[in-house]
Design a protein around this motif. Structure first.
Motif, PDB file in Angstrom:
ATOM      1  N   ASN A 169     -13.307   1.468  45.709  1.00  0.00           N
ATOM      2  CA  ASN A 169     -13.652   1.027  44.231  1.00  0.00           C
ATOM      3  C   ASN A 169     -14.152   0.206  43.831  1.00  0.00           C
ATOM      4  OD1 ASN A 169     -13.683   4.690  44.205  1.00  0.00           O
ATOM      5  ND2 ASN A 169     -11.768   4.699  42.999  1.00  0.00           N
ATOM      6  N   GLU A 170     -13.304  -0.199  43.956  1.00  0.00           N
ATOM      7  CA  GLU A 170     -12.953  -1.950  43.370  1.00  0.00           C
ATOM      8  C   GLU A 170     -14.877  -2.481  43.981  1.00  0.00           C
ATOM      9  OE1 GLU A 170      -9.738  -3.649  43.863  1.00  0.00           O
ATOM     10  OE2 GLU A 170      -8.473  -2.734  41.581  1.00  0.00           O
ATOM     11  N   LEU A 171     -14.737  -2.429  45.030  1.00  0.00           N
ATOM     12  CA  LEU A 171     -15.482  -3.046  46.102  1.00  0.00           C
ATOM     13  C   LEU A 171     -16.907  -3.143  45.846  1.00  0.00           C
ATOM     14  CD1 LEU A 171     -13.565  -3.789  49.884  1.00  0.00           C
ATOM     15  CD2 LEU A 171     -14.681  -5.266  47.868  1.00  0.00           C
ATOM     16  N   LEU A 172     -16.953  -1.529  45.352  1.00  0.00           N
ATOM     17  CA  LEU A 172     -17.795  -0.637  45.958  1.00  0.00           C
ATOM     18  C   LEU A 172     -18.497  -0.861  44.043  1.00  0.00           C
ATOM     19  CD1 LEU A 172     -17.318   2.940  47.419  1.00  0.00           C
ATOM     20  CD2 LEU A 172     -18.880   1.307  47.712  1.00  0.00           C
ATOM     21  N   ILE A 173     -17.969  -0.977  43.606  1.00  0.00           N
ATOM     22  CA  ILE A 173     -18.396  -1.103  41.831  1.00  0.00           C
ATOM     23  C   ILE A 173     -19.023  -2.623  41.412  1.00  0.00           C
ATOM     24  CG2 ILE A 173     -17.136  -1.587  39.147  1.00  0.00           C
ATOM     25  CD1 ILE A 173     -15.629   0.417  39.749  1.00  0.00           C
ATOM     26  N   ASP A 174     -18.268  -3.578  42.264  1.00  0.00           N
ATOM     27  CA  ASP A 174     -18.882  -4.655  42.783  1.00  0.00           C
ATOM     28  C   ASP A 174     -20.289  -4.657  43.020  1.00  0.00           C
ATOM     29  OD1 ASP A 174     -16.772  -6.010  41.956  1.00  0.00           O
ATOM     30  OD2 ASP A 174     -16.025  -6.326  43.045  1.00  0.00           O
ATOM     31  N   LEU A 175     -20.157  -3.810  44.522  1.00  0.00           N
ATOM     32  CA  LEU A 175     -21.655  -3.970  45.326  1.00  0.00           C
ATOM     33  C   LEU A 175     -22.919  -3.313  44.254  1.00  0.00           C
ATOM     34  CD1 LEU A 175     -23.053  -4.236  48.031  1.00  0.00           C
ATOM     35  CD2 LEU A 175     -22.363  -1.238  48.186  1.00  0.00           C
ATOM     36  N   LYS A 176     -22.530  -1.840  42.860  1.00  0.00           N
ATOM     37  CA  LYS A 176     -23.421  -1.467  42.336  1.00  0.00           C
ATOM     38  C   LYS A 176     -23.953  -2.494  40.975  1.00  0.00           C
ATOM     39  CE  LYS A 176     -25.972   1.032  40.352  1.00  0.00           C
ATOM     40  NZ  LYS A 176     -26.935   1.742  40.760  1.00  0.00           N
ATOM     41  N   LEU A 192     -15.554  -4.648  52.572  1.00  0.00           N
ATOM     42  CA  LEU A 192     -15.967  -3.206  52.626  1.00  0.00           C
ATOM     43  C   LEU A 192     -15.020  -2.871  53.930  1.00  0.00           C
ATOM     44  CD1 LEU A 192     -15.733  -0.231  51.540  1.00  0.00           C
ATOM     45  CD2 LEU A 192     -18.308  -0.371  51.978  1.00  0.00           C
ATOM     46  N   LEU A 193     -15.864  -3.410  55.267  1.00  0.00           N
ATOM     47  CA  LEU A 193     -15.615  -2.974  56.163  1.00  0.00           C
ATOM     48  C   LEU A 193     -14.314  -4.026  56.709  1.00  0.00           C
ATOM     49  CD1 LEU A 193     -17.051  -2.608  59.614  1.00  0.00           C
ATOM     50  CD2 LEU A 193     -17.055  -4.941  60.117  1.00  0.00           C
ATOM     51  N   SER A 194     -13.449  -4.478  56.443  1.00  0.00           N
ATOM     52  CA  SER A 194     -12.552  -5.085  56.569  1.00  0.00           C
ATOM     53  C   SER A 194     -11.645  -3.878  56.124  1.00  0.00           C
ATOM     54  CB  SER A 194     -12.273  -6.412  55.560  1.00  0.00           C
ATOM     55  OG  SER A 194     -10.891  -7.299  56.216  1.00  0.00           O
ATOM     56  N   VAL A 195     -11.225  -3.848  54.593  1.00  0.00           N
ATOM     57  CA  VAL A 195     -10.909  -3.206  53.992  1.00  0.00           C
ATOM     58  C   VAL A 195     -10.177  -2.058  54.455  1.00  0.00           C
ATOM     59  CG1 VAL A 195     -10.089  -1.681  51.672  1.00  0.00           C
ATOM     60  CG2 VAL A 195     -10.771  -4.172  52.054  1.00  0.00           C
ATOM     61  N   ILE A 196     -11.562  -0.868  54.849  1.00  0.00           N
ATOM     62  CA  ILE A 196     -11.468  -0.293  55.438  1.00  0.00           C
ATOM     63  C   ILE A 196     -11.436   0.262  56.973  1.00  0.00           C
ATOM     64  CG2 ILE A 196     -13.149   1.993  56.657  1.00  0.00           C
ATOM     65  CD1 ILE A 196     -15.047   1.587  54.353  1.00  0.00           C
ATOM     66  N   TRP A 351     -22.115   5.373  37.814  1.00  0.00           N
ATOM     67  CA  TRP A 351     -20.997   4.739  37.712  1.00  0.00           C
ATOM     68  C   TRP A 351     -19.844   5.034  36.988  1.00  0.00           C
ATOM     69  CZ3 TRP A 351     -19.184   2.794  42.182  1.00  0.00           C
ATOM     70  CH2 TRP A 351     -19.880   2.691  43.864  1.00  0.00           C
ATOM     71  N   GLN A 352     -20.360   4.525  35.557  1.00  0.00           N
ATOM     72  CA  GLN A 352     -19.194   4.671  34.092  1.00  0.00           C
ATOM     73  C   GLN A 352     -18.882   5.867  33.714  1.00  0.00           C
ATOM     74  OE1 GLN A 352     -18.697   1.554  33.118  1.00  0.00           O
ATOM     75  NE2 GLN A 352     -20.217   0.240  34.902  1.00  0.00           N
ATOM     76  N   ARG A 353     -19.052   6.727  34.550  1.00  0.00           N
ATOM     77  CA  ARG A 353     -18.758   8.118  33.982  1.00  0.00           C
ATOM     78  C   ARG A 353     -18.624   9.324  35.015  1.00  0.00           C
ATOM     79  NH1 ARG A 353     -24.340  10.630  30.818  1.00  0.00           N
ATOM     80  NH2 ARG A 353     -22.936  12.354  30.595  1.00  0.00           N
ATOM     81  N   ARG A 354     -18.081   8.438  36.267  1.00  0.00           N
ATOM     82  CA  ARG A 354     -18.430   9.401  37.858  1.00  0.00           C
ATOM     83  C   ARG A 354     -17.147   9.491  37.800  1.00  0.00           C
ATOM     84  NH1 ARG A 354     -16.635   4.421  38.355  1.00  0.00           N
ATOM     85  NH2 ARG A 354     -14.325   3.912  39.911  1.00  0.00           N
ATOM     86  N   GLY A 355     -16.249  11.200  38.275  1.00  0.00           N
ATOM     87  CA  GLY A 355     -15.197  11.853  38.157  1.00  0.00           C
ATOM     88  C   GLY A 355     -15.927  12.843  39.155  1.00  0.00           C
ATOM     89  N   GLY A 356     -14.668  12.934  39.910  1.00  0.00           N
ATOM     90  CA  GLY A 356     -14.505  14.510  40.934  1.00  0.00           C
ATOM     91  C   GLY A 356     -14.577  16.024  39.870  1.00  0.00           C
ATOM     92  N   GLU A 357     -14.731  16.751  40.431  1.00  0.00           N
ATOM     93  CA  GLU A 357     -14.585  18.388  39.939  1.00  0.00           C
ATOM     94  C   GLU A 357     -13.853  19.223  40.642  1.00  0.00           C
ATOM     95  OE1 GLU A 357     -15.987  19.496  36.958  1.00  0.00           O
ATOM     96  OE2 GLU A 357     -16.812  18.070  37.062  1.00  0.00           O
ATOM     97  N   TYR A 358     -12.858  19.964  40.008  1.00  0.00           N
ATOM     98  CA  TYR A 358     -11.969  21.160  41.342  1.00  0.00           C
ATOM     99  C   TYR A 358     -12.803  21.866  42.353  1.00  0.00           C
ATOM    100  CZ  TYR A 358      -8.084  18.953  39.432  1.00  0.00           C
ATOM    101  OH  TYR A 358      -6.756  18.213  39.042  1.00  0.00           O
ATOM    102  N   GLY A 359     -12.793  21.821  43.736  1.00  0.00           N
ATOM    103  CA  GLY A 359     -13.563  22.764  44.382  1.00  0.00           C
ATOM    104  C   GLY A 359     -12.784  24.183  44.335  1.00  0.00           C
ATOM    105  N   THR A 360     -13.773  25.229  45.018  1.00  0.00           N
ATOM    106  CA  THR A 360     -13.025  26.998  44.780  1.00  0.00           C
ATOM    107  C   THR A 360     -11.601  27.018  44.881  1.00  0.00           C
ATOM    108  OG1 THR A 360     -14.229  27.719  47.132  1.00  0.00           O
ATOM    109  CG2 THR A 360     -15.381  27.142  44.990  1.00  0.00           C
ATOM    110  N   SER A 366     -13.319  12.500  44.318  1.00  0.00           N
ATOM    111  CA  SER A 366     -13.554  11.584  43.510  1.00  0.00           C
ATOM    112  C   SER A 366     -15.250  11.087  42.611  1.00  0.00           C
ATOM    113  CB  SER A 366     -13.749  10.180  44.029  1.00  0.00           C
ATOM    114  OG  SER A 366     -13.779  10.140  45.311  1.00  0.00           O
ATOM    115  N   GLY A 367     -16.302  12.225  43.207  1.00  0.00           N
ATOM    116  CA  GLY A 367     -17.332  11.582  43.328  1.00  0.00           C
ATOM    117  C   GLY A 367     -18.563  10.061  44.045  1.00  0.00           C
ATOM    118  N   VAL A 368     -17.533   9.704  44.896  1.00  0.00           N
ATOM    119  CA  VAL A 368     -17.900   8.378  44.735  1.00  0.00           C
ATOM    120  C   VAL A 368     -19.493   8.494  45.778  1.00  0.00           C
ATOM    121  CG1 VAL A 368     -17.022   6.459  46.506  1.00  0.00           C
ATOM    122  CG2 VAL A 368     -15.634   6.992  44.622  1.00  0.00           C
TER     123      VAL A 368
END
Length: 403
Positions: A169-176, A192-196, A351-360, A366-368
């Motif tokens: 999440n930190e890296l992707l925010i940086d990317l954006k 990102l490649l190294s972390v994953i 990105w500032q208001r992102r958030g996941g929703e519960y499925g059925t 996470s919404g990422v």
């Protein structure tokens, strides 16, 4: 019993690993709660916890048989267990000579028997334990010890995923926010490649291997569920790795794609989850071959189909691959699921208001992934539109641009 020596530098690194997981003082979560339930049932005890050992307290991420959410370290068997290389067992705290100078533990009102497996992460630091306890003396059978070890490995896998998710999440925010040039994109993609590659693929592969060889009938249901989700997660991470490699090599690269083969491989990842929900996935392929970036196409399809399955119960999911009127490659995924509110739709790509929703079935996200889809499409001049109505379903439409 091998006890590791205590030193302040090691403890600082251990606490840093604990804080990276970002689990302390979080709400209860089913994936952790279910593990302590299973541990209690298999071992026949009233008390079981997933305990995280902080600097001056122990906090229970999941607990059964206890009312308090944390205690001090003076009454913490887990603080001793994390210094062991294997399961720490106290058959009777009143007579165990290892506790002779630890009066609070010897006189603990609720615990005379204790067994705790250190939750040791890939970097070697034990951040807590999976433990069971009972108010009367007893022994830990070989079968119980093995079950606790397998369950503890799964807890470690969950913690490693949390650590990685925070880093991603930190890296992707940086990317954006900062990757406005190819040089910056390449640098961030390398990170990102190294972390994953280090923090996710290894733990996931280990979880799959461990659970695959667990013969205990009591653990069959857990093993199958965890293995399925681990395979799905690994597939998604492999897609992101492919994209990262593409970025390092100079950006999105188009190639000839056999559409049926690519779509079939993506659909197969979600097939079992869809079947479990009595939901059918139908592919409508109007194009046999196309020229596009396969990593981006695969990631877009994976994200859309996974989300459709998540929010659809006893329904249908239709996947269309075709050309629009302008000749651009178009991907459409239409479901008959729960749909989404206007508020949810408005923040899908924020990105500032992102958030996941519960499925059925209370699946959490996470919404990422959708944010990544939008970023990838921006790189290639593609577009994405969302048409959704609560109680009716959702249609996601993408054009891939000039790739």
């Amino acid at each position: 019993m091998t006890t590791l020596p205590f030193d302040h530098s090691t403890e600082s690194a251990r606490l840093a690993a604990l804080y990276e997981a970002d689990l302390l003082d979080t709400e209860s979560e089913p994936e952790f709660d279910e593990i302590v339930e299973i541990a209690s049932e298999i071992c026949g005890v009233t008390i079981s916890t997933i305990t995280l050992v902080d600097a001056e307290r122990q906090w229970f991420k999941a607990r059964k048989g206890l009312t308090e959410s944390e205690t001090g370290l003076d009454v913490s068997f887990c603080a001793l267990a994390i210094r062991q290389l294997e399961t720490f067992v106290v058959e009777d705290s009143r007579t165990d000579i290892r506790l002779q100078s630890l009066e609070p533990l010897r006189e603990h009102p609720d615990v005379r028997f204790y067994a705790g497996v250190p939750l040791r992460l890939e970097d070697g630091h034990a951040v807590g334990t999976l433990c069971i306890a009972a108010p009367e003396p007893r022994q830990l059978s070989e079968r119980e010890a093995r079950a606790l070890t397998i369950l503890a490995r799964h807890v470690v896998g969950l913690i490693e995923l949390r650590r990685t998710r925070r880093k991603m999440n930190e890296l992707l925010i940086d990317l954006k926010e900062f990757a406005t040039t190819q040089e910056r994109i390449t640098q961030l993609a390398t990170r990102l490649l190294s972390v994953i590659a280090h923090d996710v693929r290894g733990p996931l592969s280990s979880v799959i291997e461990v659970l695959d060889v667990a013969p205990d009938e009591d653990l069959v249901e857990l093993r199958d569920t965890i293995q399925r989700h681990a395979i799905v997660a690994k597939s998604l991470l492999d897609d992101i790795l492919s994209w990262a490699r593409t970025m390092i090599q100079g950006g999105p690269m188009a190639s000839d794609i056999h559409v049926e083969t690519l779509v079939a491989s993506v659909v197969s990842v979600s097939a079992s989850d869809a079947a479990a929900k009595n939901t059918t996935i139908t592919v409508h392929r109007e194009i046999e071959h196309l020229h596009a970036d396969p990593n981006i196409l695969r990631f877009v399809l994976h994200t859309f189909i996974t989300n459709a399955v998540k929010f659809t119960e006893s329904g249908t999911i239709d996947v269309y691959i075709k050309h629009d009127e302008a000749g651009r490659v178009t991907v459409i995924v239409r479901d008959t699921g729960t749909g989404m509110s206007d508020r949810t739709r408005e923040r899908l790509f924020d990105w500032q208001r992102r958030g996941g929703e519960y499925g059925t079935r209370r699946e959490r996200g996470s919404g990422v992934a959708l944010l990544l889809v939008k970023d990838f499409l921006d790189l290639i001049g593609g577009t994405i539109t969302v048409d959704s109505k609560q109680g009716v379903g959702t249609t996601m439409t993408v054009t891939l641009g000039d790739v």
